[in-house]
Design a protein around this motif. Sequence first.
Motif, PDB file in Angstrom:
ATOM      1  N   VAL A 144      51.793  80.840  33.032  1.00  0.00           N
ATOM      2  CA  VAL A 144      52.246  80.595  31.662  1.00  0.00           C
ATOM      3  C   VAL A 144      53.602  79.902  31.694  1.00  0.00           C
ATOM      4  N   ASN A 145      54.496  80.428  32.516  1.00  0.00           N
ATOM      5  CA  ASN A 145      55.848  79.881  32.609  1.00  0.00           C
ATOM      6  C   ASN A 145      56.388  80.202  34.001  1.00  0.00           C
ATOM      7  N   LEU A 146      56.776  79.169  34.744  1.00  0.00           N
ATOM      8  CA  LEU A 146      57.232  79.360  36.118  1.00  0.00           C
ATOM      9  C   LEU A 146      58.469  80.232  36.245  1.00  0.00           C
ATOM     10  N   THR A 147      59.203  80.405  35.159  1.00  0.00           N
ATOM     11  CA  THR A 147      60.410  81.221  35.227  1.00  0.00           C
ATOM     12  C   THR A 147      60.108  82.701  35.010  1.00  0.00           C
ATOM     13  N   TRP A 148      58.857  83.021  34.662  1.00  0.00           N
ATOM     14  CA  TRP A 148      58.499  84.422  34.448  1.00  0.00           C
ATOM     15  C   TRP A 148      58.302  85.133  35.779  1.00  0.00           C
ATOM     16  N   GLN A 149      58.066  86.431  35.725  1.00  0.00           N
ATOM     17  CA  GLN A 149      57.965  87.254  36.925  1.00  0.00           C
ATOM     18  C   GLN A 149      56.864  86.763  37.858  1.00  0.00           C
ATOM     19  N   ALA A 150      57.047  87.034  39.156  1.00  0.00           N
ATOM     20  CA  ALA A 150      56.081  86.576  40.150  1.00  0.00           C
ATOM     21  C   ALA A 150      54.872  87.495  40.246  1.00  0.00           C
ATOM     22  N   GLU A 151      55.025  88.747  39.896  1.00  0.00           N
ATOM     23  CA  GLU A 151      53.952  89.719  40.093  1.00  0.00           C
ATOM     24  C   GLU A 151      52.943  89.690  38.944  1.00  0.00           C
ATOM     25  N   MET A 152      51.650  89.825  39.305  1.00  0.00           N
ATOM     26  CA  MET A 152      50.610  89.911  38.283  1.00  0.00           C
ATOM     27  C   MET A 152      50.889  91.075  37.334  1.00  0.00           C
ATOM     28  N   LYS A 153      50.407  90.929  36.105  1.00  0.00           N
ATOM     29  CA  LYS A 153      50.684  91.950  35.100  1.00  0.00           C
ATOM     30  C   LYS A 153      49.554  92.001  34.091  1.00  0.00           C
ATOM     31  N   ALA A 154      49.281  93.168  33.563  1.00  0.00           N
ATOM     32  CA  ALA A 154      48.262  93.300  32.535  1.00  0.00           C
ATOM     33  C   ALA A 154      48.629  92.430  31.347  1.00  0.00           C
ATOM     34  N   ALA A 155      47.643  91.705  30.808  1.00  0.00           N
ATOM     35  CA  ALA A 155      47.913  90.765  29.724  1.00  0.00           C
ATOM     36  C   ALA A 155      48.523  91.468  28.515  1.00  0.00           C
ATOM     37  N   TYR A 156      48.090  92.685  28.226  1.00  0.00           N
ATOM     38  CA  TYR A 156      48.620  93.418  27.071  1.00  0.00           C
ATOM     39  C   TYR A 156      50.126  93.578  27.174  1.00  0.00           C
ATOM     40  N   TRP A 157      50.586  93.991  28.359  1.00  0.00           N
ATOM     41  CA  TRP A 157      52.017  94.232  28.521  1.00  0.00           C
ATOM     42  C   TRP A 157      52.803  92.938  28.643  1.00  0.00           C
ATOM     43  N   HIS A 205      38.926  96.384  50.500  1.00  0.00           N
ATOM     44  CA  HIS A 205      40.363  96.640  50.596  1.00  0.00           C
ATOM     45  C   HIS A 205      40.684  98.113  50.424  1.00  0.00           C
ATOM     46  N   ALA A 206      41.823  98.475  50.962  1.00  0.00           N
ATOM     47  CA  ALA A 206      42.422  99.773  50.683  1.00  0.00           C
ATOM     48  C   ALA A 206      43.415  99.621  49.535  1.00  0.00           C
ATOM     49  N   VAL A 207      43.705 100.720  48.851  1.00  0.00           N
ATOM     50  CA  VAL A 207      44.746 100.736  47.829  1.00  0.00           C
ATOM     51  C   VAL A 207      46.089 100.453  48.513  1.00  0.00           C
ATOM     52  N   PRO A 208      46.968  99.595  47.948  1.00  0.00           N
ATOM     53  CA  PRO A 208      46.927  98.968  46.628  1.00  0.00           C
ATOM     54  C   PRO A 208      46.285  97.580  46.588  1.00  0.00           C
ATOM     55  N   SER A 209      45.890  97.041  47.759  1.00  0.00           N
ATOM     56  CA  SER A 209      45.247  95.718  47.725  1.00  0.00           C
ATOM     57  C   SER A 209      43.985  95.750  46.871  1.00  0.00           C
ATOM     58  N   ARG A 210      43.301  96.882  46.905  1.00  0.00           N
ATOM     59  CA  ARG A 210      42.105  97.062  46.079  1.00  0.00           C
ATOM     60  C   ARG A 210      42.418  96.805  44.610  1.00  0.00           C
ATOM     61  N   ASN A 211      43.546  97.352  44.140  1.00  0.00           N
ATOM     62  CA  ASN A 211      43.946  97.159  42.739  1.00  0.00           C
ATOM     63  C   ASN A 211      44.283  95.706  42.446  1.00  0.00           C
ATOM     64  N   ALA A 212      44.877  95.040  43.432  1.00  0.00           N
ATOM     65  CA  ALA A 212      45.321  93.659  43.217  1.00  0.00           C
ATOM     66  C   ALA A 212      44.160  92.704  42.988  1.00  0.00           C
ATOM     67  N   VAL A 265      52.624  95.251  43.276  1.00  0.00           N
ATOM     68  CA  VAL A 265      53.574  96.259  43.778  1.00  0.00           C
ATOM     69  C   VAL A 265      54.518  95.649  44.820  1.00  0.00           C
ATOM     70  N   ASN A 266      55.008  94.478  44.475  1.00  0.00           N
ATOM     71  CA  ASN A 266      56.072  93.781  45.196  1.00  0.00           C
ATOM     72  C   ASN A 266      55.702  93.370  46.627  1.00  0.00           C
ATOM     73  N   ARG A 267      54.416  93.117  46.860  1.00  0.00           N
ATOM     74  CA  ARG A 267      54.027  92.503  48.121  1.00  0.00           C
ATOM     75  C   ARG A 267      52.736  91.715  47.927  1.00  0.00           C
ATOM     76  N   TYR A 268      52.453  90.829  48.877  1.00  0.00           N
ATOM     77  CA  TYR A 268      51.269  89.982  48.786  1.00  0.00           C
ATOM     78  C   TYR A 268      50.042  90.698  49.337  1.00  0.00           C
TER      79      TYR A 268
END
Length: 280
Positions: A100-113, A149-156, A58-61
């Motif tokens: 996978v590729n350094l030019t792809w998005q920085a944020e983690m993402k579900a593998a399916y999507w 952690h609290a949400v959203p760090s918990r999700n991360a 969610v756009n933060r570390y």
Amino acid sequence: MLTSATLCALFPLLSLAHADVVARFEDVPECMRYFYQGKVPEWGAATPGVVRLCQRFVNRYHFATLYDTNQRIAVYSAYRFQPSNGGGREKQWFVEPQLVNLTWQAEMKAAYWLSKDHPGVYLGERQALNEDYTNSGFDRGHLNPNGHHAVPSRNATFTLTNVVPQNHKLNQNAWRIYESHLTNLFQASCSHSYVLVGAVPSEDNWIVKNNVKRVNIPDYLWNAYCCVDNNGRPVQSGAATARNTEVNLVEELSLDGLGKFLQQFTNQPMGELFHNNCKA
């Protein structure tokens, strides 16, 4: 004026400025907050194939991970404890696009999507995938636990770069109880708690899929923490190790004791896990 060739040469550097795969944790101030007094451990830094991840969601570390792309498990995850604010477990597991590729998005993402975004591209060359763990007989064992952690760090924490193949009995019993013990300790005694949780890989024990060694099954898990007061002064520290078997036992140690334990697995100087070994 910058030529088009110069811009092309600079673009990879610019694109990494806010990426989650970084050359050095020290280059990202937001990522350094997970290391007490800005001390990044020397432990594991010389491991072949390691990358440094500032885990973005969610756009933060939310935490930092030294990740072994050859073993496909983390060397360690570094985080700061947060009291939980509730919230359930993630229903999906994330992967790191830039592995996978350094030019792809920085944020983690579900593998399916991510697969939908890049059809036909194999995502698991440098990281574990959810299917590696399916029917493996091992839990997806969090290093950085979602309960700290609290949400959203918990999700991360539900990124596959934050889990290792963990013995089910250990994960659900002694290690879980130790994590709960730390929760109580941190809330009762510490204003801020810095934690490192890592794994010692096995020499040749793997989750194997289709006759391919996919994910190393670590021999040990370890934990180290440094608690400080509101002025940043250390008030308590400790560590623990656990053999990744059904022995189901966590051994608590001092930071010095953990250092001696880990030293036997490397020919490199162990160094300190925390600044001044978490001493005032």
